[in-house]
Scaffold this motif. Structure first.
Motif, PDB file in Angstrom:
ATOM      1  N   PHE A 338       0.676  -1.125  -0.234  1.00 23.65           N
ATOM      2  CA  PHE A 338       0.243   0.007   0.065  1.00 23.65           C
ATOM      3  C   PHE A 338       0.913   1.624  -0.071  1.00 23.65           C
ATOM      4  O   PHE A 338       1.989   1.141   0.162  1.00 23.65           O
ATOM      5  N   PRO A 339       0.639   2.474   0.472  1.00 25.84           N
ATOM      6  CA  PRO A 339       1.074   3.566  -0.503  1.00 25.84           C
ATOM      7  C   PRO A 339       1.698   3.945   1.503  1.00 25.84           C
ATOM      8  O   PRO A 339       3.001   3.989   1.175  1.00 25.84           O
ATOM      9  N   ALA A 340       1.570   2.972   2.307  1.00 25.37           N
ATOM     10  CA  ALA A 340       1.932   3.604   3.987  1.00 25.37           C
ATOM     11  C   ALA A 340       3.067   3.038   3.886  1.00 25.37           C
ATOM     12  O   ALA A 340       3.899   4.276   4.551  1.00 25.37           O
ATOM     13  N   PRO A 341       3.623   2.457   3.544  1.00 21.89           N
ATOM     14  CA  PRO A 341       4.981   2.045   4.037  1.00 21.89           C
ATOM     15  C   PRO A 341       6.152   2.638   2.732  1.00 21.89           C
ATOM     16  O   PRO A 341       7.518   2.800   3.194  1.00 21.89           O
ATOM     17  N   VAL A 342       5.749   2.825   1.889  1.00 25.22           N
ATOM     18  CA  VAL A 342       6.927   3.412   0.767  1.00 25.22           C
ATOM     19  C   VAL A 342       6.722   4.895   1.452  1.00 25.22           C
ATOM     20  O   VAL A 342       7.385   5.611   1.608  1.00 25.22           O
ATOM     21  N   PHE A 343       6.124   5.403   1.187  1.00 26.94           N
ATOM     22  CA  PHE A 343       5.945   7.354   2.310  1.00 26.94           C
ATOM     23  C   PHE A 343       6.201   7.033   3.173  1.00 26.94           C
ATOM     24  O   PHE A 343       7.422   7.647   3.747  1.00 26.94           O
ATOM     25  N   THR A 344       5.892   6.498   4.453  1.00 28.53           N
ATOM     26  CA  THR A 344       7.503   6.250   5.550  1.00 28.53           C
ATOM     27  C   THR A 344       8.644   5.958   5.498  1.00 28.53           C
ATOM     28  O   THR A 344       9.641   6.928   5.994  1.00 28.53           O
ATOM     29  N   VAL A 345       9.150   5.509   4.790  1.00 27.25           N
ATOM     30  CA  VAL A 345      10.841   5.613   4.369  1.00 27.25           C
ATOM     31  C   VAL A 345      10.945   6.278   3.449  1.00 27.25           C
ATOM     32  O   VAL A 345      12.616   6.611   3.311  1.00 27.25           O
ATOM     33  N   ALA A 346      10.575   6.857   2.219  1.00 25.36           N
ATOM     34  CA  ALA A 346      10.336   7.779   1.643  1.00 25.36           C
ATOM     35  C   ALA A 346      10.481   9.352   2.498  1.00 25.36           C
ATOM     36  O   ALA A 346      11.221  10.144   2.701  1.00 25.36           O
ATOM     37  N   ASP A 347       9.190   9.446   3.900  1.00 25.00           N
ATOM     38  CA  ASP A 347       9.367  10.910   4.228  1.00 25.00           C
ATOM     39  C   ASP A 347      10.703  10.933   5.088  1.00 25.00           C
ATOM     40  O   ASP A 347      11.259  11.927   5.221  1.00 25.00           O
ATOM     41  N   ALA A 348      11.312   9.812   5.438  1.00 22.67           N
ATOM     42  CA  ALA A 348      12.619   9.657   6.398  1.00 22.67           C
ATOM     43  C   ALA A 348      13.500  10.115   6.116  1.00 22.67           C
ATOM     44  O   ALA A 348      14.960  11.074   6.701  1.00 22.67           O
ATOM     45  N   PHE A 349      13.672   9.670   4.412  1.00 24.44           N
ATOM     46  CA  PHE A 349      15.880   9.364   3.640  1.00 24.44           C
ATOM     47  C   PHE A 349      14.554  10.761   2.583  1.00 24.44           C
ATOM     48  O   PHE A 349      16.219  10.850   1.841  1.00 24.44           O
ATOM     49  N   GLY A 350      14.259  11.842   2.954  1.00 25.87           N
ATOM     50  CA  GLY A 350      13.755  12.316   1.761  1.00 25.87           C
ATOM     51  C   GLY A 350      13.958  12.194   0.387  1.00 25.87           C
ATOM     52  O   GLY A 350      13.905  12.904  -0.790  1.00 25.87           O
ATOM     53  N   LEU A 351      13.282  11.196   0.359  1.00 25.73           N
ATOM     54  CA  LEU A 351      12.687  10.294  -1.364  1.00 25.73           C
ATOM     55  C   LEU A 351      11.796  10.688  -2.255  1.00 25.73           C
ATOM     56  O   LEU A 351      10.482  10.286  -1.224  1.00 25.73           O
ATOM     57  N   ALA A 352      12.206  11.447  -3.348  1.00 23.80           N
ATOM     58  CA  ALA A 352      10.860  12.097  -4.074  1.00 23.80           C
ATOM     59  C   ALA A 352      10.347  11.056  -4.318  1.00 23.80           C
ATOM     60  O   ALA A 352      11.248   9.936  -5.058  1.00 23.80           O
ATOM     61  N   ALA A 353       8.836  11.408  -4.879  1.00 21.60           N
ATOM     62  CA  ALA A 353       8.446   9.913  -5.910  1.00 21.60           C
ATOM     63  C   ALA A 353       9.108   9.826  -7.108  1.00 21.60           C
ATOM     64  O   ALA A 353       8.637   8.580  -7.555  1.00 21.60           O
ATOM     65  N   ASP A 354       9.711  10.557  -7.932  1.00 16.91           N
ATOM     66  CA  ASP A 354      10.035  10.641  -9.028  1.00 16.91           C
ATOM     67  C   ASP A 354      11.890  10.615  -8.942  1.00 16.91           C
ATOM     68  O   ASP A 354      12.476  11.257  -9.717  1.00 16.91           O
ATOM     69  N   ASP A 355      12.397  10.506  -8.004  1.00 24.43           N
ATOM     70  CA  ASP A 355      13.524   9.959  -7.788  1.00 24.43           C
ATOM     71  C   ASP A 355      14.702   9.187  -8.923  1.00 24.43           C
ATOM     72  O   ASP A 355      13.607   8.395  -9.362  1.00 24.43           O
ATOM     73  N   PRO A 356      15.535   9.969  -9.342  1.00 22.11           N
ATOM     74  CA  PRO A 356      15.688   9.307 -10.614  1.00 22.11           C
ATOM     75  C   PRO A 356      16.339   7.344 -10.464  1.00 22.11           C
ATOM     76  O   PRO A 356      16.359   6.930 -11.658  1.00 22.11           O
ATOM     77  N   ARG A 357      17.009   7.263  -9.651  1.00 21.84           N
ATOM     78  CA  ARG A 357      16.890   6.014  -9.231  1.00 21.84           C
ATOM     79  C   ARG A 357      15.829   5.051  -8.893  1.00 21.84           C
ATOM     80  O   ARG A 357      15.780   3.519  -8.955  1.00 21.84           O
ATOM     81  N   GLY A 358      14.515   5.747  -8.647  1.00 25.86           N
ATOM     82  CA  GLY A 358      13.102   4.774  -8.443  1.00 25.86           C
ATOM     83  C   GLY A 358      12.955   4.509  -7.241  1.00 25.86           C
ATOM     84  O   GLY A 358      14.024   4.397  -6.102  1.00 25.86           O
ATOM     85  N   LEU A 359      11.823   3.896  -6.957  1.00 24.43           N
ATOM     86  CA  LEU A 359      11.886   3.476  -5.276  1.00 24.43           C
ATOM     87  C   LEU A 359      11.300   1.922  -5.683  1.00 24.43           C
ATOM     88  O   LEU A 359      11.160   1.147  -4.227  1.00 24.43           O
ATOM     89  N   THR A 360      11.894   1.199  -6.590  1.00 22.05           N
ATOM     90  CA  THR A 360      11.221  -0.188  -6.611  1.00 22.05           C
ATOM     91  C   THR A 360      11.971  -0.521  -7.723  1.00 22.05           C
ATOM     92  O   THR A 360      12.768  -0.164  -8.714  1.00 22.05           O
ATOM     93  N   VAL A 361      12.614  -1.434  -7.616  1.00 24.02           N
ATOM     94  CA  VAL A 361      13.379  -2.763  -8.783  1.00 24.02           C
ATOM     95  C   VAL A 361      12.404  -3.700  -9.365  1.00 24.02           C
ATOM     96  O   VAL A 361      12.948  -4.032 -10.830  1.00 24.02           O
ATOM     97  N   THR A 362      11.048  -3.892  -8.928  1.00 27.46           N
ATOM     98  CA  THR A 362      10.411  -5.027  -9.524  1.00 27.46           C
ATOM     99  C   THR A 362       8.737  -4.323 -10.167  1.00 27.46           C
ATOM    100  O   THR A 362       8.609  -5.214 -11.012  1.00 27.46           O
ATOM    101  N   GLY A 363       8.384  -3.478 -10.134  1.00 28.81           N
ATOM    102  CA  GLY A 363       8.050  -2.867 -10.163  1.00 28.81           C
ATOM    103  C   GLY A 363       6.460  -2.793  -8.821  1.00 28.81           C
ATOM    104  O   GLY A 363       5.588  -2.591  -8.804  1.00 28.81           O
ATOM    105  N   GLY A 364       7.358  -3.511  -7.833  1.00 31.39           N
ATOM    106  CA  GLY A 364       6.085  -3.312  -6.728  1.00 31.39           C
ATOM    107  C   GLY A 364       4.673  -4.207  -6.303  1.00 31.39           C
ATOM    108  O   GLY A 364       4.194  -4.751  -7.293  1.00 31.39           O
ATOM    109  N   LEU A 365       4.385  -4.263  -5.378  1.00 31.94           N
ATOM    110  CA  LEU A 365       3.103  -4.817  -5.180  1.00 31.94           C
ATOM    111  C   LEU A 365       2.035  -4.736  -5.728  1.00 31.94           C
ATOM    112  O   LEU A 365       1.151  -5.697  -6.140  1.00 31.94           O
TER     113      LEU A 365
END
Length: 790
Positions: A338-365
């Motif tokens: 769900f969005p919440a677990p992603v937002f939780t860690v992204a918020d803590a590390f300042g990761l933006a949704a459009d971070d060029p590295r991406g936040l998934t290597v598979t495509g996500g659940l």
């Protein structure tokens, strides 16, 4: 450090594999979970670049994640399943391990297994470990009701270290009674709390969810193993439609984990020494320089429902152990059920949704697929492959389980790295020491909404779930809306429900929330505390000042289901409220049973279960029982039936009566007071034996040990109870009532003198009562007193 400088016990990942198939596509073979996992395991062995037979022979340990159909006690496998999943997979992969492990449930399990067995390899307790898992939910759902269906049943000999479900603290009967049975509803509570904290509108937050997951769809679309390889725009992801129906506010179908998958993944770990012996090329080696495993407080014990501090601590600690920061990581996979677990860690590390590295290597659940507990095995496999393609880079995997309850993190790199133990245990002690809100399990009064969701059923039915704080003392509670209450559901659909004032009331079936006391009264009008003229499951009879209540379900040995419990509760509430009723007798219809306790057949039917606030039969949890209740026990008083008798002031039993707390024999406990009352009434050793074995106590034994007041011939329990009631009725009802009240008030005072000198206001009432004056007057006049109960 070079690979030549490494301790031979250093753990490394040497092989990874993935398998998948989609319904109705070329190559679809109806693979079972075992077969999907075995395909991935064979690929992981081959991925080492060494002789597959030699690698397989070297594996001494295998560990599997659980399938959904084996993740809950009540789960079922429609097509059958292996009774030893790890060894079934191992046999197909040509592996004969000395140890086989079936891990607990939860999305954290793949990364946790990597962390655990990497440490075990470093400690020398194993040398080569194959980890794997799979789901074949798409296939199982398609063929579950088909006439010709595959049989996935397997029996494999060999020991198995089955670690159980691991659900302690994650599953609560109380929360389930309020609708918190599905993951979407629970996670929605976190996202709605976060939205309110950020002061975003519903539209703004939906847009942020769409922006978060739009890049995930692009990754999934390029992944050959993805279950839903379709690119979608941010707007499409969060706009309700026939295909994208609302699930639980703020979620639509496209942004929650997709469980309909056929996927397997595997990871092979060895020591550096074993890799060298097997001839596994160094370019296949991937190290685990950082790792951590932490557990969040249980849901209702979390100070802030808008965040997941334990998840953040785990991620931060894994990076600290690795000696790097998140800015040095090249690939990231954040668990995204769900969005919440992603937002939780992204918020803590300042990761933006459009971070060029991406936040998934598979495509996500939601898009790659939520392969049950095994999703992160795919993330690890993909991260390892990406690390090999970019030597020296770092990859981060964050694996989440429960309701943001367990978090395991790992850092991967091809850079030779010595094994470094983590300090998760110290961090866990810190988490466990965090203060927790006090919970009100029975909540009554005005309150404010802390967070909420509205669950949407396929038929359009909407159910609101609210976690709030009572205005009177700040205690936290969980509640739900009544199915008839559209007004409260509409309030939860307003611009910002959080912080709004609502009214909550507790019932035997749970807490209900409404917009006001008047609205609550309209939904649940007060039932007059007077005996009904007719009941469906009990019989009542008045005889002067005596009330007789009979459980009238002889066909079920007078066992109780919720409706019978409610009727008994109503009858006894009327009894205690009626000044003209002074003594009550409770018995069972027929000559076979007083009560066989809880109706287990009804309980197993899946129908709603509840017990009145006053407890089983309206007695076992009732306060203020200041008028006597006599149990007339005819035949069996088993389980809850025995607990009812224990809650009564007096017990008359016929010689056929048997008393037992038999719950342990059906996997339950005597939770309606039996485990509390029995040890206070019987010698401790005898009470222990009855509770722990279900031993039956005869009426004669009950009399000898003080559990029973009187024993009558067979079939005469009710007559004996009537005789005892008549003796009580000879005395002053006011004296009887106040005697019981003072006994109750002093029950918890351990010092006898303190109890004797305890002043009860009831004594003052007694001295000015008409009955006290009448009793003394009648004594002086040598006549029978005429009691008035006042």
């Amino acid at each position: 450090m070079t690979s030549h400088d490494l301790d031979p016990r250093t753990p490394i990942v040497v092989g990874v594999g993935q398998s998948a198939e989609r319904l109705d596509e070329p190559g679809y073979r109806r693979r079972s979970p075992v077969e999907l996992a075995a395909d991935a395991a064979a690929e992981a062995i081959a991925d080492t670049g060494a002789d597959p037979a030699a690698v397989a022979a070297a594996i001494d340990t295998v560990a599997g994640t659980r399938q959904f159909e084996n993740s809950m006690p009540m789960a079922r496998a429609p097509l059958g399943r292996s009774d030893n999943f790890p060894r079934s997979v191992a046999a197909r992969a040509g592996v004969a391990p000395r140890r086989a492990v079936l891990e607990v449930a939860g999305g954290q399990s793949p990364q946790h297994l990597v962390n655990e067995f990497a440490a075990a390899i470093a400690a020398g307790s194993c040398d080569a470990v194959l980890l794997f898992g799979s789901e074949a939910i798409s296939t199982i759902e398609r063929y579950a009701k088909a006439e010709e269906k595959p049989d996935f049943t397997e029996h494999v000999d060999g020991d198995l270290e089955d670690r159980g479900y691991g659900l302690r603290g994650l599953v609560s009967m109380h929360q389930a009674a309020h609708g918190l049975t599905d993951a979407a509803s629970q996670y929605a509570l976190f996202d709605n709390a976060r939205r309110a904290r950020l002061k975003q509108t519903r539209q703004e937050y939906a847009a942020s969810i769409g922006a978060l997951f739009e890049p995930f769809t692009k990754v999934a679309a390029a992944n050959p193993h993805a279950a839903a390889p379709v690119e979608r725009s941010a707007a499409e992801l969060v706009t309700p439609s026939a295909a994208n129906r609302p699930i639980a506010d703020p979620y639509t179908r496209y942004v929650v984990a997709r469980e309909k998958v056929n996927q397997g993944a595997a990871v092979l770990l060895t020591s550096v020494g074993a890799a060298r012996r097997l001839g596994i090329p160094a370019e296949r080696w991937v190290f685990l320089p950082g790792h951590a495993d932490l557990r969040e407080r249980d849901l209702m014990d979390r100070a802030d429902l808008s965040a997941g501090p334990a998840s953040v601590l785990a991620a931060r600690h894994a990076l600290e152990v690795a000696g790097i920061g998140m800015d040095e990581v090249a690939t990231i996979d954040l668990y995204s059920c769900f969005p919440a677990p992603v937002f939780t860690v992204a918020d803590a590390f300042g990761l933006a949704a459009d971070d060029p590295r991406g936040l998934t290597v598979t495509g996500g659940l939601p898009f790659f697929g939520g392969a049950g507990n095994n999703y992160s095995m795919h993330a690890i496999a993909s991260t390892v492959q990406l690390a090999r393609r970019s030597p020296g880079s770092y990859g981060f995997v964050g694996a989440n389980g429960g309701t943001m309850s367990k978090y395991s993190a790992g850092v991967y790199t091809t850079t030779p790295s010595a094994w470094r133990p983590d300090d998760s245990a110290a961090l866990q002690r810190e988490i466990d020491s965090w203060p927790a809100p006090v919970e009100a399990r029975q909540a009554d009064g005005w309150a404010t909404i802390e967070t909420y969701t509205v669950r949407h059923a396929r038929d359009g039915k909407r159910t609101g779930i609210v976690i709030g704080r009572l205005e009177s003392d700040g205690r936290r509670f969980v509640s739900r809306t009544d199915d008839r209450d559209a007004t409260m559901v509409e309030l939860l659909g307003a611009d910002e429900p959080i912080g709004k004032r609502v009214y909550v009331r507790s019932f035997g079936f749970g807490n209900r929330v409404a917009v006001s006391p008047e609205a609550m009264d309209a939904l649940f009008p007060a039932s007059p505390a007077v005996l009904g003229e007719r009941y469906e499951h009990i019989l009542v009879r008045r005889d002067g000042h005596l009330l007789e209540v009979t459980i009238n379900r002889p066909e079920a040995r007078n066992s109780l289901h919720p409706m019978a419990n409610d009727e008994l509760d109503h009858a006894f509430t009327a009894y205690f409220a009626d000044p003209d009723l002074w003594v009550a007798i409770l018995t069972g219809a027929g000559d076979k049973a007083f009560s066989a306790g809880n109706d287990l057949i009804y309980s197993a039917s899946g129908k709603p279960m509840w017990v009145p606030k006053n407890g089983f039969a309206g007695l076992t949890s009732r306060h203020g029982m200041t008028k006597p209740v006599i149990a007339a026990v005819n035949g069996f008083a088993m389980g809850g039936g025995c607990e009812i008798a224990l809650a009564c002031h007096l017990v008359v039993a016929d010689e056929t009566a048997k008393f037992a707390l038999s719950e342990v024999r059906v996997g339950l406990i005597a939770g309606a007071g039996g485990v509390v009352r029995l040890p206070r009434m019987l010698p401790p050793k005898l009470a222990n034996e009855m509770i722990l074995t279900g031993r039956r106590l005869t009426a004669a034994e009950g009399l000898a040990h003080g559990l029973v007041n009187r024993v009558t011939p067979a079939g005469e329990a009710l007559a004996g109870a009537r005789q005892l009631a008549a003796e009580i009725l000879d005395g002053s009802p006011t004296s009887v009532r106040i005697s019981l009240q003072v006994m109750e008030e002093t029950r918890g005072i351990p010092d006898v003198v303190d109890a004797v000198t305890h002043h009860s206001p009831a004594l003052d009432e007694l001295m000015i009562s008409e009955d006290a004056i009448e009793g003394l007057t009648a004594f002086a006049e040598k006549r029978r007193p005429r009691w008035r109960n006042r």
